[in-house]
Design an enzyme around this catalytic site. Structure first.
Site, PDB file in Angstrom:
ATOM      1  N   CYS A 118      44.054  38.747  38.324  1.00 24.06           N
ATOM      2  CA  CYS A 118      43.594  40.076  38.705  1.00 24.06           C
ATOM      3  C   CYS A 118      42.294  40.022  39.499  1.00 24.06           C
ATOM      4  O   CYS A 118      41.541  39.041  39.442  1.00 24.06           O
ATOM      5  CB  CYS A 118      43.438  40.971  37.474  1.00 24.06           C
TER       6      CYS A 118
ATOM      7  N   HIS B 248      41.813  44.735  34.813  1.00 26.10           N
ATOM      8  CA  HIS B 248      42.175  43.559  34.026  1.00 26.10           C
ATOM      9  C   HIS B 248      43.113  43.920  32.873  1.00 26.10           C
ATOM     10  O   HIS B 248      44.137  43.249  32.661  1.00 26.10           O
ATOM     11  CB  HIS B 248      40.938  42.868  33.465  1.00 26.10           C
TER      12      HIS B 248
END
Length: 376
Positions: free
Chosen positions: A308, A337
């Protein structure tokens, strides 16, 4: 002309009822099993659609009750429908508003016709019936819409749950009768509380209706995790094997893994963005409080294995600083995240099912736990 909705099972686990599949919708396909982020008011909190795409989200949720109150389904329709209004071109599911309406226990009245409640916004008296819920959802234009159901609390008596379960079925018949759009899939919802015989009867009745998909509702409303698992394990196999199965309001590692083992395909939960707004990160099933002093000089990413944007660009120390300083950016970075984390978990399970290694690679999450799931 092909059907606008279909579900293809690609592989099944040899030791459990888990399956990997693809749910096809007019706005794209959803690889299952899959976690779906919640965007109650036509937005996943703190995230832009572009950021949401980067988490590899394929389908998101919005809520009928909240959108009816603000801005109103007519405005959404004038904007070109929910997809255009919120700038998300992938599949969307709208909840019926049933759970939200029934949570207004002090300001609502339930009858066979529907629910009358006082708007928490302006005090206006509003009537929500099965017909009204479907009409609003038809106007909003999501790909998947949910039947209006009665969701009894965990504390409800058997008599109350039995009455709510029967009413939910009658309301479903009314939802089916009024549903107008062929480009929207109407899912029915199995209720029954903690009573497995009521769940079994409800699931078998719904299965006969040959709907495009089915949901298990009325869980995660106060029950302990082990009881949720018991309900899902008894209910999911009773639903049609050629249709997607959706477990509503569940999004921890253990709960999802155990539900997938029972044959569930889709999940949603507010956990990832709610935790982000409280300064917490989900890391491989654990919950980390980024306010803690241990992170102040930790210059490593949250999770080295996570692709991410947050993990690729920022350290735990920086996130700790943002959380302590109450900077809004902290909510965005942690939401990116956390949403990615839960989607990746279901992606990894899907890959394990395809290679028939589900029970081997996810044994830890499939075993019962006496403690509450750390991801909760």
């Amino acid at each position: 002309m092909s059907k606008p909705f279909s579900f293809l099972v690609s592989a099944c686990c040899s030791q459990t009822k888990a399956r990997a599949g693809v749910f096809f919708t007019p706005h794209g396909s959803v690889e299952t099993p899959r976690f779906m982020p919640v965007g109650t008011l036509a937005n996943v909190k703190t995230l832009t659609p572009k950021q949401l795409c980067e988490t590899e989200a394929q389908m998101v949720l919005a809520n009928t009750y909240h959108l009816h109150l603000q801005p109103g389904e007519t405005i959404v329709a004038r904007a070109g429908g929910l997809h255009s209004f919120m700038g998300w071109q992938g599949p969307i599911l709208t909840d019926s508003g049933g759970f939200q309406v029934f949570s207004l226990s002090e300001i609502r009245k339930i009858t066979e016709d529907g629910v009358t409640f006082r708007s928490p916004h302006d005090g206006q008296i509003i009537n929500f019936s099965p017909e009204r819920s479907i009409q609003i959802q038809n106007t909003l234009g999501a790909d998947v819409i949910m039947a209006f159901d009665e969701c009894p609390p965990y504390s409800a008596s058997r008599e109350e749950v039995e009455a709510a379960t029967s009413r939910t079925y009658r309301w479903l018949e009314r939802c089916i009768a009024v549903h107008q759009r062929t480009d929207q899939a109407l899912f029915g919802i199995v209720q029954g509380g903690v009573h497995l015989d009521l769940r079994s009867t409800a699931a078998q009745l719904l299965a006969k209706l040959e709907l495009p998909g089915y949901a298990i509702g009325g869980v995660s409303v106060g029950e302990p995790p082990e009881l949720i698992a018991k309900i899902v394990q008894a209910t999911a196999p009773l639903l049609p094997p050629n249709k997607p199965r959706y477990l509503m309001g569940v999004g921890t590692y253990r709960e999802m893994a155990q539900a997938i083992a029972a044959g569930v395909d889709l999940f949603d939960c507010v956990i990832p963005t709610r935790l982000a707004r409280h300064g917490a990160a989900l890391v491989q099933g654990d919950r980390w409080n980024l306010k803690n002093a241990q992170f102040r000089e930790d210059f490593t990413p949250l999770d080295r294995s996570c692709p991410c944007y947050t993990c690729q660009n920022f350290s735990r120390a920086y996130l700790c600083h943002l959380v302590r300083a109450q900077e809004i950016l902290a909510f965005t970075l942690l939401s990116i995240h956390n949403v990615t984390e839960l989607i990746r978990f279901t992606q990894r399970i899907r890959a394990a099912i395809l290679s028939d290694r589900f029970t081997t690679e996810f044994a830890h999450w499939l075993t019962p736990s006496l403690e509450e799931d750390k991801g909760r």
